[in-house]
Design a protein around this motif. Structure first.
Motif, short mmCIF file in Angstrom:
data_model
loop_
_atom_site.label_atom_id
_atom_site.label_comp_id
_atom_site.label_asym_id
_atom_site.label_seq_id
_atom_site.Cartn_x
_atom_site.Cartn_y
_atom_site.Cartn_z
N ALA A 188 -12.46 1.32 -29.19
CA ALA A 188 -11.81 2.45 -29.87
C ALA A 188 -12.08 2.31 -31.37
O ALA A 188 -11.51 1.44 -32.03
CB ALA A 188 -10.32 2.46 -29.58
N ILE A 223 -14.83 5.06 -27.63
CA ILE A 223 -14.05 6.21 -28.08
C ILE A 223 -14.14 6.30 -29.59
O ILE A 223 -13.83 5.34 -30.30
CB ILE A 223 -12.55 6.08 -27.70
N ASP A 224 -14.57 7.46 -30.09
CA ASP A 224 -14.45 7.75 -31.52
C ASP A 224 -13.03 8.25 -31.74
O ASP A 224 -12.61 9.21 -31.09
CB ASP A 224 -15.43 8.84 -31.94
N LYS A 225 -12.30 7.57 -32.62
CA LYS A 225 -10.93 8.01 -32.87
C LYS A 225 -10.79 8.49 -34.31
O LYS A 225 -11.44 7.98 -35.21
CB LYS A 225 -9.92 6.92 -32.52
N THR A 246 -7.64 11.63 -28.19
CA THR A 246 -8.75 11.13 -27.37
C THR A 246 -8.40 11.30 -25.88
O THR A 246 -7.27 11.65 -25.53
CB THR A 246 -9.03 9.63 -27.63
N ASP A 247 -9.34 10.98 -25.03
CA ASP A 247 -9.09 11.04 -23.59
C ASP A 247 -8.74 9.66 -23.00
O ASP A 247 -8.85 9.44 -21.80
CB ASP A 247 -10.29 11.64 -22.86
#
Length: 181
Positions: free
Chosen positions: A50, A100-102, A111-112
């Motif tokens: 993340a 994940i790009d946060k 995010t998912d």
């Protein structure tokens, strides 16, 4: 089922000349963080990277007013730090390794992540990375509110604020019921 969350262990947050560095404290957790990541990957557990993704021209993002530009999209500052980088590169196509790009402190915000965890039946999350009292903390609070059991690998989290780091570890245990390992 369990998952490892590797939060913001990037050049900007860890390298001596990083834009918002944890410096020596962040560098000192590299071996523990990498070892935990290797163990989770080898066991076939879900491993999530993340990583902050910022646009310094975004006039609406509050972090742009609070901190110097860091983890800017398209820069080397977003690259994973040290020996975590080649480990990710070797496994990035594995079905149980996810990036994940946060945009916010929490890995759950916008995010998912929650969907990805629930579809795999994950109940326990193990937190690693930086900063203990910012992104790791906000991720832990969201995880708690979503009903996950939280485990924090103390030897694999760090901050640029020693007081904040210590407070966050106590908060994880005393307020969120997290297991500090």
């Amino acid at each position: 089922m369990k998952a490892l969350l590797s939060i913001d262990y990037t050049y900007d947050f860890v390298a001596t000349d990083g834009k918002l560095t944890t410096g020596a404290d962040g560098q000192a957790i590299e071996a523990a963080l990498v070892q935990a990541t290797k163990e989770f990957i080898a066991a076939g557990d879900f491993v999530v990277f993340a990583i902050d993704a910022h646009d310094p021209t975004d006039d609406f993002h509050p972090e742009n007013k609070l901190f110097p530009p860091h983890n800017v999209i398209g820069t080397s500052g977003r690259q994973l730090y040290g020996s975590l980088a080649p480990l990710y590169e070797a496994h990035q196509r594995d079905k149980n390794v996810y990036w994940i790009d946060k945009r916010h402190y929490s890995a759950f915000s916008g995010t998912d992540l929650d969907i990805r965890l629930r579809e795999r039946g994950i109940t326990d999350i193990y937190l690693t990375g930086v900063c203990t009292d910012i992104c790791v903390l906000h991720t832990a609070v969201d995880a708690y509110n979503l009903g996950y059991r939280i485990h924090v690998l103390q030897s694999a989290v760090a901050s640029f604020d020693p007081v904040g780091h210590k407070w966050a570890l106590q908060h994880f245990a005393n307020t969120l019921g997290a297991e500090i390992l």
